[in-house]
Design a protein around this motif. Structure first.
Motif, PDB file in Angstrom:
ATOM      1  N   ASP A  52       0.815  -1.218   0.000  1.00  0.00           N
ATOM      2  CA  ASP A  52       0.000   0.000   0.000  1.00  0.00           C
ATOM      3  C   ASP A  52       0.850   1.271   0.000  1.00  0.00           C
ATOM      4  OD1 ASP A  52      -2.640  -1.359   0.293  1.00  0.00           O
ATOM      5  OD2 ASP A  52      -1.724  -2.016   2.174  1.00  0.00           O
ATOM      6  N   GLY A  53       2.110   1.168  -0.403  1.00  0.00           N
ATOM      7  CA  GLY A  53       2.955   2.346  -0.452  1.00  0.00           C
ATOM      8  C   GLY A  53       4.392   2.030  -0.105  1.00  0.00           C
ATOM      9  N   TYR A  54       5.168   3.073   0.169  1.00  0.00           N
ATOM     10  CA  TYR A  54       6.606   2.918   0.407  1.00  0.00           C
ATOM     11  C   TYR A  54       7.091   4.152   1.165  1.00  0.00           C
ATOM     12  CZ  TYR A  54       6.814   6.284  -3.390  1.00  0.00           C
ATOM     13  OH  TYR A  54       6.623   7.409  -4.146  1.00  0.00           O
ATOM     14  N   TRP A  55       8.283   4.056   1.735  1.00  0.00           N
ATOM     15  CA  TRP A  55       8.915   5.184   2.423  1.00  0.00           C
ATOM     16  C   TRP A  55       9.735   6.001   1.432  1.00  0.00           C
ATOM     17  CZ3 TRP A  55       7.423   6.277   7.222  1.00  0.00           C
ATOM     18  CH2 TRP A  55       6.903   5.249   8.020  1.00  0.00           C
ATOM     19  N   VAL A  56       9.596   7.322   1.510  1.00  0.00           N
ATOM     20  CA  VAL A  56      10.376   8.247   0.689  1.00  0.00           C
ATOM     21  C   VAL A  56      11.533   8.774   1.533  1.00  0.00           C
ATOM     22  CG1 VAL A  56      10.361  10.424  -0.599  1.00  0.00           C
ATOM     23  CG2 VAL A  56       8.357   8.924  -0.662  1.00  0.00           C
ATOM     24  N   VAL A  57      12.756   8.505   1.102  1.00  0.00           N
ATOM     25  CA  VAL A  57      13.960   8.943   1.827  1.00  0.00           C
ATOM     26  C   VAL A  57      14.613  10.047   1.011  1.00  0.00           C
ATOM     27  CG1 VAL A  57      16.191   8.221   2.766  1.00  0.00           C
ATOM     28  CG2 VAL A  57      14.251   6.638   2.799  1.00  0.00           C
ATOM     29  N   THR A  58      14.735  11.236   1.589  1.00  0.00           N
ATOM     30  CA  THR A  58      15.107  12.410   0.806  1.00  0.00           C
ATOM     31  C   THR A  58      16.436  13.045   1.183  1.00  0.00           C
ATOM     32  OG1 THR A  58      13.741  13.732   2.327  1.00  0.00           O
ATOM     33  CG2 THR A  58      12.737  13.050   0.230  1.00  0.00           C
ATOM     34  N   ARG A  59      16.933  12.834   2.377  1.00  0.00           N
ATOM     35  CA  ARG A  59      18.192  13.469   2.781  1.00  0.00           C
ATOM     36  C   ARG A  59      19.387  12.663   2.302  1.00  0.00           C
ATOM     37  NH1 ARG A  59      17.009  15.443   9.036  1.00  0.00           N
ATOM     38  NH2 ARG A  59      15.642  17.201   8.503  1.00  0.00           N
ATOM     39  N   PHE A 301      15.888   4.614  -6.695  1.00  0.00           N
ATOM     40  CA  PHE A 301      15.777   3.167  -6.633  1.00  0.00           C
ATOM     41  C   PHE A 301      15.085   2.827  -5.319  1.00  0.00           C
ATOM     42  CE2 PHE A 301      19.591   2.332  -9.608  1.00  0.00           C
ATOM     43  CZ  PHE A 301      18.752   1.988 -10.658  1.00  0.00           C
ATOM     44  N   GLN A 302      14.922   1.545  -5.046  1.00  0.00           N
ATOM     45  CA  GLN A 302      14.306   1.160  -3.788  1.00  0.00           C
ATOM     46  C   GLN A 302      15.058  -0.003  -3.157  1.00  0.00           C
ATOM     47  OE1 GLN A 302      10.294  -0.258  -4.359  1.00  0.00           O
ATOM     48  NE2 GLN A 302      10.922  -2.125  -5.382  1.00  0.00           N
ATOM     49  N   ARG A 303      14.845  -0.151  -1.867  1.00  0.00           N
ATOM     50  CA  ARG A 303      15.289  -1.306  -1.112  1.00  0.00           C
ATOM     51  C   ARG A 303      14.090  -1.793  -0.286  1.00  0.00           C
ATOM     52  NH1 ARG A 303      18.676  -0.411  -4.386  1.00  0.00           N
ATOM     53  NH2 ARG A 303      20.882   0.111  -4.016  1.00  0.00           N
ATOM     54  N   THR A 304      14.213  -2.991   0.285  1.00  0.00           N
ATOM     55  CA  THR A 304      13.158  -3.537   1.130  1.00  0.00           C
ATOM     56  C   THR A 304      13.761  -3.941   2.462  1.00  0.00           C
ATOM     57  OG1 THR A 304      11.952  -4.363  -0.806  1.00  0.00           O
ATOM     58  CG2 THR A 304      11.347  -5.274   1.333  1.00  0.00           C
ATOM     59  N   ALA A 305      13.125  -3.509   3.547  1.00  0.00           N
ATOM     60  CA  ALA A 305      13.656  -3.798   4.885  1.00  0.00           C
ATOM     61  C   ALA A 305      13.576  -5.286   5.181  1.00  0.00           C
ATOM     62  CB  ALA A 305      12.876  -3.010   5.935  1.00  0.00           C
ATOM     63  N   THR A 306      14.692  -5.862   5.618  1.00  0.00           N
ATOM     64  CA  THR A 306      14.740  -7.290   5.952  1.00  0.00           C
ATOM     65  C   THR A 306      14.405  -7.538   7.419  1.00  0.00           C
ATOM     66  OG1 THR A 306      17.098  -7.161   6.482  1.00  0.00           O
ATOM     67  CG2 THR A 306      16.497  -7.697   4.197  1.00  0.00           C
ATOM     68  N   GLN A 307      14.255  -6.467   8.183  1.00  0.00           N
ATOM     69  CA  GLN A 307      13.931  -6.563   9.609  1.00  0.00           C
ATOM     70  C   GLN A 307      13.372  -5.222  10.060  1.00  0.00           C
ATOM     71  OE1 GLN A 307      18.211  -7.228  10.433  1.00  0.00           O
ATOM     72  NE2 GLN A 307      18.049  -5.603  11.940  1.00  0.00           N
ATOM     73  N   ASP A 308      12.739  -5.204  11.202  1.00  0.00           N
ATOM     74  CA  ASP A 308      12.313  -3.931  11.776  1.00  0.00           C
ATOM     75  C   ASP A 308      13.554  -3.088  12.052  1.00  0.00           C
ATOM     76  OD1 ASP A 308       9.780  -4.955  11.701  1.00  0.00           O
ATOM     77  OD2 ASP A 308       9.563  -5.211  13.874  1.00  0.00           O
ATOM     78  N   THR A 309      13.478  -1.815  11.714  1.00  0.00           N
ATOM     79  CA  THR A 309      14.640  -0.951  11.888  1.00  0.00           C
ATOM     80  C   THR A 309      14.187   0.491  12.058  1.00  0.00           C
ATOM     81  OG1 THR A 309      16.824  -0.397  10.962  1.00  0.00           O
ATOM     82  CG2 THR A 309      14.992  -0.537   9.413  1.00  0.00           C
ATOM     83  N   GLU A 310      15.141   1.376  12.222  1.00  0.00           N
ATOM     84  CA  GLU A 310      14.848   2.803  12.369  1.00  0.00           C
ATOM     85  C   GLU A 310      15.723   3.579  11.397  1.00  0.00           C
ATOM     86  OE1 GLU A 310      15.964   6.196  15.547  1.00  0.00           O
ATOM     87  OE2 GLU A 310      14.747   4.560  16.386  1.00  0.00           O
ATOM     88  N   LEU A 311      15.130   4.585  10.783  1.00  0.00           N
ATOM     89  CA  LEU A 311      15.873   5.457   9.869  1.00  0.00           C
ATOM     90  C   LEU A 311      15.387   6.881  10.061  1.00  0.00           C
ATOM     91  CD1 LEU A 311      17.905   5.578   7.455  1.00  0.00           C
ATOM     92  CD2 LEU A 311      15.914   5.483   5.947  1.00  0.00           C
ATOM     93  N   VAL A 322      11.490   0.909   0.683  1.00  0.00           N
ATOM     94  CA  VAL A 322      12.132   2.180   1.032  1.00  0.00           C
ATOM     95  C   VAL A 322      12.686   2.791  -0.251  1.00  0.00           C
ATOM     96  CG1 VAL A 322      13.976   3.261   2.368  1.00  0.00           C
ATOM     97  CG2 VAL A 322      12.723   1.298   3.329  1.00  0.00           C
ATOM     98  N   GLY A 323      12.136   3.917  -0.662  1.00  0.00           N
ATOM     99  CA  GLY A 323      12.602   4.602  -1.868  1.00  0.00           C
ATOM    100  C   GLY A 323      13.739   5.553  -1.545  1.00  0.00           C
ATOM    101  N   ILE A 324      14.873   5.383  -2.213  1.00  0.00           N
ATOM    102  CA  ILE A 324      16.014   6.280  -2.005  1.00  0.00           C
ATOM    103  C   ILE A 324      16.078   7.229  -3.209  1.00  0.00           C
ATOM    104  CG2 ILE A 324      17.409   5.004  -0.371  1.00  0.00           C
ATOM    105  CD1 ILE A 324      18.780   3.530  -2.580  1.00  0.00           C
ATOM    106  N   PHE A 325      15.830   8.502  -2.937  1.00  0.00           N
ATOM    107  CA  PHE A 325      15.638   9.498  -3.990  1.00  0.00           C
ATOM    108  C   PHE A 325      16.916  10.311  -4.186  1.00  0.00           C
ATOM    109  CE2 PHE A 325      11.442   8.080  -3.295  1.00  0.00           C
ATOM    110  CZ  PHE A 325      10.764   8.304  -4.486  1.00  0.00           C
ATOM    111  N   TYR A 326      17.700   9.857  -5.163  1.00  0.00           N
ATOM    112  CA  TYR A 326      18.958  10.521  -5.474  1.00  0.00           C
ATOM    113  C   TYR A 326      18.739  11.960  -5.920  1.00  0.00           C
ATOM    114  CZ  TYR A 326      20.204   5.553  -5.801  1.00  0.00           C
ATOM    115  OH  TYR A 326      20.360   4.211  -5.560  1.00  0.00           O
ATOM    116  N   ALA A 327      17.649  12.210  -6.626  1.00  0.00           N
ATOM    117  CA  ALA A 327      17.381  13.567  -7.108  1.00  0.00           C
ATOM    118  C   ALA A 327      17.189  14.537  -5.958  1.00  0.00           C
ATOM    119  CB  ALA A 327      16.145  13.575  -8.015  1.00  0.00           C
TER     120      ALA A 327
END
Length: 411
Positions: A52-59, A301-311, A322-327
């Motif tokens: 139902d969606g994904y995390w946007v990582v911007t920094r 690009f994206q990655r998928t968490a293999t365990q519960d974690t914090e970011l 988890v979407g990693i936004f190079y732009a």
């Protein structure tokens, strides 16, 4: 879930309609400021991943963290491509795990150690003379016969020739590689009339071509990179299947991305004429890196968490994408002074246009920067008065920052 009330309801950072118009730089800036790890909801299974969606990582810092921790953020689970569509079947996603881009260590480590034989400094130097001559011919031909579309006349040709030279594709077959790679990434753009089926067929044709090339080198090895990669599997070389998927990756990662970097670079130069004059006069060694930062041909690009974690102070559950936004990372003011400025003397320039570090950092970085330097040197020498005659027409894509047409005058 992390919220960002400033974004309009329903906004999706992988919406291809957004990227056909622009990069969502203001929205990225808002997230970096207020919610640097933000949940982007989607209708169920919109992207083909049964979620139902994904995390946007911007920094910048967080993108690097995700990139360098493959044991927690997997490329293989859901592949690295952040959006397909609701019509794709799960088995169509899973088959792409054979591509190195979508592997995790230790499998990725094994394949990368083999493949990097083709990208040694010696290998790249061996290509330089041929590519320099090719770049000069491309600029000369554009000046005398060009259509006025920079993408077709100039940007597309050198990356194609570089990949073909690297793996020994005969000149008569090189147009096939170009056509297949175009069709593979154009499925989101209806103007190009490329269906998903055509894209998939093109991918299979390219893989088949590469496998046949590998089989021929196994039968009769030559003094070329293909032979070095496939001729003796028992000595740690690639199988024919692995070589086929490696060429598939090259066609996108080495061809499409460099072509778009060159197209965006030319547009940046011509809309920042002071930078073009500076380049023609001084040819700074830092120019190619700034072109890649500015263009960021792969938005995410994206990655998928293999365990519960914090970011970034946010809890991410096992199985979350988890979407990693190079732009966004390449415009982070915490890392870049005046990121909105196109500055070919920028130094240092720790951009993430070749990836965020870690196991998937771009193997072909040195080849890509060589191509960018060669083609802009040839343009500056041969058609220094090139000028824009229209706005760029952007590719409709969920994860590529592409230009499909850039009209120019060469005189």
């Amino acid at each position: 879930m992390s919220s960002c009330p400033a974004l309009p309801e329903g906004f999706d950072f992988t919406d291809p309609d957004v990227y056909q118009q622009r990069l969502p730089l203001p929205e990225f800036a808002e997230l970096r400021r207020t919610a640097p790890v933000w949940w982007n909801p989607q209708p169920h299974n919109l992207a083909g991943f049964e979620d139902d969606g994904y995390w946007v990582v911007t920094r910048h810092a967080d993108v690097r963290t995700v990139s360098t921790r493959p044991e927690i953020f997997s490329s293989r689970t859901n592949t690295a491509i952040i959006r397909f569509n609701e019509h794709i079947q799960r088995e169509q996603i899973d088959v792409q795990k054979l591509i190195m881009l979508n592997m995790d260590p230790p499998e990725h480590t094994r394949v990368r150690q083999i493949v990097q034989r083709g990208f040694t400094p010696r290998s790249i130097r061996a290509l330089e003379i041929a590519l320099r001559n090719r770049a000069t011919r491309i600029a000369d031909t554009a000046k005398s016969e060009g259509t006025g579309d920079f993408v077709t006349d100039i940007a597309c040709e050198l990356p194609l020739q570089a990949i073909a030279e690297l793996i020994g594709v005969p000149q008569d077959d090189r147009a096939k590689i170009f056509n297949w790679s175009n069709k593979m990434i154009a499925y989101d753009d209806p103007e190009l009339a490329i269906t998903e089926e055509i894209g998939a067929e093109s991918a299979m044709e390219l893989i088949s071509y590469a496998m046949n090339l590998a089989a021929a080198r196994k039968e009769c090895p030559a003094k070329d990179i293909v032979s070095a990669l496939v001729a003796a599997e028992d000595q740690g070389n690639l199988t024919s299947d692995e070589f086929g998927f490696f060429v598939l990756l090259l066609a996108v990662a080495g061809n499409e991305t460099t072509r778009n970097a060159i197209s965006h670079g030319m547009h940046a130069f011509l809309t920042h004429p002071g930078q073009w004059e500076l380049f023609k006069r001084e040819r700074p060694a830092t120019a190619a890196e700034e072109i890649v930062r500015w263009a960021t041909p792969v938005v995410s690009f994206q990655r998928t968490a293999t365990q519960d974690t914090e970011l970034g102070g946010v809890q991410i559950k096992e199985g979350d994408r988890v979407g990693i936004f190079y732009a966004s990372a390449n415009n982070d003011p915490e890392v870049f002074d005046r990121p909105e400025a196109f500055d070919i003397t920028r130094d240092p320039n720790p951009h993430l246009g070749f990836g965020g570090g870690g196991p998937h950092f771009c193997l072909g970085k040195s080849l890509a920067t060589l191509e960018i330097n060669l083609i802009f040197n040839a343009i500056a020498d041969t058609i220094p008065d090139i000028r824009l005659t229209g706005d760029p027409r952007r590719l409709r894509s969920a994860w590529l920052n592409g230009i499909k047409e850039l009209t120019v005058a060469y005189e």
